[in-house]
Design a protein around this motif. Structure first.
Motif, PDB file in Angstrom:
ATOM      1  N   GLN A 258       0.840  -1.200   0.000  1.00  0.00           N
ATOM      2  CA  GLN A 258       0.000   0.000   0.000  1.00  0.00           C
ATOM      3  C   GLN A 258       0.874   1.249   0.000  1.00  0.00           C
ATOM      4  O   GLN A 258       1.923   1.288   0.645  1.00  0.00           O
ATOM      5  N   LEU A 259       0.409   2.269  -0.723  1.00  0.00           N
ATOM      6  CA  LEU A 259       0.978   3.618  -0.654  1.00  0.00           C
ATOM      7  C   LEU A 259      -0.104   4.523  -0.093  1.00  0.00           C
ATOM      8  O   LEU A 259      -1.210   4.568  -0.627  1.00  0.00           O
ATOM      9  N   HIS A 260       0.215   5.211   0.989  1.00  0.00           N
ATOM     10  CA  HIS A 260      -0.759   6.088   1.642  1.00  0.00           C
ATOM     11  C   HIS A 260      -0.177   7.486   1.775  1.00  0.00           C
ATOM     12  O   HIS A 260       0.900   7.672   2.348  1.00  0.00           O
ATOM     13  N   ASP A 261      -0.875   8.477   1.246  1.00  0.00           N
ATOM     14  CA  ASP A 261      -0.467   9.878   1.350  1.00  0.00           C
ATOM     15  C   ASP A 261      -1.164  10.465   2.571  1.00  0.00           C
ATOM     16  O   ASP A 261      -2.366  10.671   2.584  1.00  0.00           O
ATOM     17  N   ASP A 262      -0.395  10.715   3.614  1.00  0.00           N
ATOM     18  CA  ASP A 262      -0.941  11.282   4.841  1.00  0.00           C
ATOM     19  C   ASP A 262      -0.519  12.744   4.933  1.00  0.00           C
ATOM     20  O   ASP A 262       0.449  13.087   5.607  1.00  0.00           O
ATOM     21  N   ARG A 263      -1.224  13.590   4.160  1.00  0.00           N
ATOM     22  CA  ARG A 263      -0.954  15.032   4.124  1.00  0.00           C
ATOM     23  C   ARG A 263       0.479  15.335   3.714  1.00  0.00           C
ATOM     24  O   ARG A 263       1.153  16.152   4.317  1.00  0.00           O
ATOM     25  N   GLY A 264       0.947  14.661   2.693  1.00  0.00           N
ATOM     26  CA  GLY A 264       2.284  14.921   2.181  1.00  0.00           C
ATOM     27  C   GLY A 264       3.334  13.930   2.646  1.00  0.00           C
ATOM     28  O   GLY A 264       4.379  13.809   2.034  1.00  0.00           O
ATOM     29  N   ARG A 265       3.083  13.210   3.710  1.00  0.00           N
ATOM     30  CA  ARG A 265       3.996  12.155   4.152  1.00  0.00           C
ATOM     31  C   ARG A 265       3.566  10.867   3.466  1.00  0.00           C
ATOM     32  O   ARG A 265       2.406  10.461   3.568  1.00  0.00           O
ATOM     33  N   LEU A 266       4.483  10.246   2.771  1.00  0.00           N
ATOM     34  CA  LEU A 266       4.186   8.989   2.100  1.00  0.00           C
ATOM     35  C   LEU A 266       4.466   7.845   3.052  1.00  0.00           C
ATOM     36  O   LEU A 266       5.585   7.680   3.535  1.00  0.00           O
ATOM     37  N   ARG A 267       3.436   7.079   3.360  1.00  0.00           N
ATOM     38  CA  ARG A 267       3.588   5.891   4.196  1.00  0.00           C
ATOM     39  C   ARG A 267       3.490   4.681   3.290  1.00  0.00           C
ATOM     40  O   ARG A 267       2.489   4.481   2.609  1.00  0.00           O
ATOM     41  N   VAL A 268       4.545   3.884   3.286  1.00  0.00           N
ATOM     42  CA  VAL A 268       4.663   2.732   2.400  1.00  0.00           C
ATOM     43  C   VAL A 268       4.524   1.465   3.237  1.00  0.00           C
ATOM     44  O   VAL A 268       5.351   1.211   4.117  1.00  0.00           O
ATOM     45  N   HIS A 269       3.493   0.694   2.967  1.00  0.00           N
ATOM     46  CA  HIS A 269       3.270  -0.565   3.675  1.00  0.00           C
ATOM     47  C   HIS A 269       3.930  -1.679   2.872  1.00  0.00           C
ATOM     48  O   HIS A 269       3.626  -1.855   1.686  1.00  0.00           O
ATOM     49  N   VAL A 270       4.848  -2.397   3.528  1.00  0.00           N
ATOM     50  CA  VAL A 270       5.603  -3.440   2.836  1.00  0.00           C
ATOM     51  C   VAL A 270       5.539  -4.752   3.611  1.00  0.00           C
ATOM     52  O   VAL A 270       5.237  -4.771   4.802  1.00  0.00           O
ATOM     53  N   SER A 271       5.871  -5.820   2.913  1.00  0.00           N
ATOM     54  CA  SER A 271       5.875  -7.141   3.531  1.00  0.00           C
ATOM     55  C   SER A 271       7.040  -7.282   4.499  1.00  0.00           C
ATOM     56  O   SER A 271       8.043  -6.549   4.416  1.00  0.00           O
ATOM     57  N   GLU A 272       6.923  -8.235   5.387  1.00  0.00           N
ATOM     58  CA  GLU A 272       8.005  -8.537   6.325  1.00  0.00           C
ATOM     59  C   GLU A 272       9.256  -8.981   5.568  1.00  0.00           C
ATOM     60  O   GLU A 272      10.374  -8.628   5.935  1.00  0.00           O
ATOM     61  N   GLY A 273       9.051  -9.722   4.479  1.00  0.00           N
ATOM     62  CA  GLY A 273      10.178 -10.184   3.678  1.00  0.00           C
ATOM     63  C   GLY A 273      11.008  -9.038   3.129  1.00  0.00           C
ATOM     64  O   GLY A 273      12.240  -9.089   3.142  1.00  0.00           O
ATOM     65  N   LEU A 274      10.355  -7.996   2.647  1.00  0.00           N
ATOM     66  CA  LEU A 274      11.092  -6.838   2.135  1.00  0.00           C
ATOM     67  C   LEU A 274      11.755  -6.089   3.284  1.00  0.00           C
ATOM     68  O   LEU A 274      12.881  -5.611   3.151  1.00  0.00           O
ATOM     69  N   GLY A 275      11.078  -6.012   4.411  1.00  0.00           N
ATOM     70  CA  GLY A 275      11.649  -5.326   5.578  1.00  0.00           C
ATOM     71  C   GLY A 275      12.921  -5.976   6.075  1.00  0.00           C
ATOM     72  O   GLY A 275      13.779  -5.309   6.657  1.00  0.00           O
ATOM     73  N   ASN A 276      13.073  -7.269   5.833  1.00  0.00           N
ATOM     74  CA  ASN A 276      14.263  -8.003   6.259  1.00  0.00           C
ATOM     75  C   ASN A 276      15.285  -8.167   5.146  1.00  0.00           C
ATOM     76  O   ASN A 276      16.222  -8.947   5.274  1.00  0.00           O
ATOM     77  N   SER A 277      15.108  -7.455   4.060  1.00  0.00           N
ATOM     78  CA  SER A 277      15.944  -7.629   2.873  1.00  0.00           C
ATOM     79  C   SER A 277      16.744  -6.372   2.565  1.00  0.00           C
ATOM     80  O   SER A 277      16.309  -5.252   2.842  1.00  0.00           O
ATOM     81  N   GLY A 278      17.881  -6.564   1.946  1.00  0.00           N
ATOM     82  CA  GLY A 278      18.672  -5.440   1.466  1.00  0.00           C
ATOM     83  C   GLY A 278      17.968  -4.680   0.359  1.00  0.00           C
ATOM     84  O   GLY A 278      18.310  -3.531   0.068  1.00  0.00           O
ATOM     85  N   TRP A 279      16.966  -5.286  -0.256  1.00  0.00           N
ATOM     86  CA  TRP A 279      16.199  -4.621  -1.308  1.00  0.00           C
ATOM     87  C   TRP A 279      15.402  -3.449  -0.770  1.00  0.00           C
ATOM     88  O   TRP A 279      15.028  -2.556  -1.536  1.00  0.00           O
ATOM     89  N   LEU A 280      15.134  -3.418   0.537  1.00  0.00           N
ATOM     90  CA  LEU A 280      14.365  -2.299   1.094  1.00  0.00           C
ATOM     91  C   LEU A 280      15.089  -0.980   0.835  1.00  0.00           C
ATOM     92  O   LEU A 280      14.457   0.024   0.496  1.00  0.00           O
ATOM     93  N   ALA A 281      16.406  -0.966   0.951  1.00  0.00           N
ATOM     94  CA  ALA A 281      17.169   0.264   0.694  1.00  0.00           C
ATOM     95  C   ALA A 281      17.072   0.671  -0.776  1.00  0.00           C
ATOM     96  O   ALA A 281      16.960   1.858  -1.087  1.00  0.00           O
ATOM     97  N   VAL A 282      17.086  -0.293  -1.680  1.00  0.00           N
ATOM     98  CA  VAL A 282      16.953   0.008  -3.115  1.00  0.00           C
ATOM     99  C   VAL A 282      15.579   0.610  -3.387  1.00  0.00           C
ATOM    100  O   VAL A 282      15.455   1.631  -4.074  1.00  0.00           O
TER     101      VAL A 282
END
Length: 120
Positions: free
Chosen positions: A59-83
């Motif tokens: 999910q991509l959520h625009d909270d008054r200009g702040r972008l909140r990105v909802h990601v899977s646990e797998g991506l959160g534990n991966s070096g790909w998160l930085a990319v």
């Protein structure tokens, strides 16, 4: 191009529908940048980065200009998160905004982009 897209939502999107349009535009920019930055997959028309984007960004959520990105646990534990974070930062900056944080599945608080990109 992969057809799967994250869910787009925004604070007060009924009165400011342009926020959703902005998220769709950001999604397209991220995909374009990932096609440039990452190699093509052996099969299909997508790059490796696009496949990771479509599989792990929920999910991509625009909270008054702040972008909140909802990601899977797998991506959160991966070096790909930085990319993904770097690419998304560039795409979101095109919208004259810079605040981004990540809600990683299973984590109680958001991760600011500065923490995601911090070098240990």
């Amino acid at each position: 191009m992969l057809p799967t897209a994250p869910v787009f939502s925004a604070h007060n999107d009924e009165e400011e529908p342009w926020r959703l349009t902005r998220l769709v535009r950001t999604d397209a920019r991220v995909r374009e940048l990932l096609r440039i930055l990452t190699p093509d997959e052996d099969e299909g028309d997508a790059s490796v980065g696009e496949r990771i984007w479509t599989k792990h960004v929920v999910q991509l959520h625009d909270d008054r200009g702040r972008l909140r990105v909802h990601v899977s646990e797998g991506l959160g534990n991966s070096g790909w998160l930085a990319v993904i974070a770097l690419t998304l930062s560039r795409a979101w900056d095109s919208e004259d905004e810079s605040d981004i944080d990540f809600m990683v599945e299973g984590e109680p608080i958001a991760w600011p982009i500065s923490n995601v990109l911090a070098v240990p």
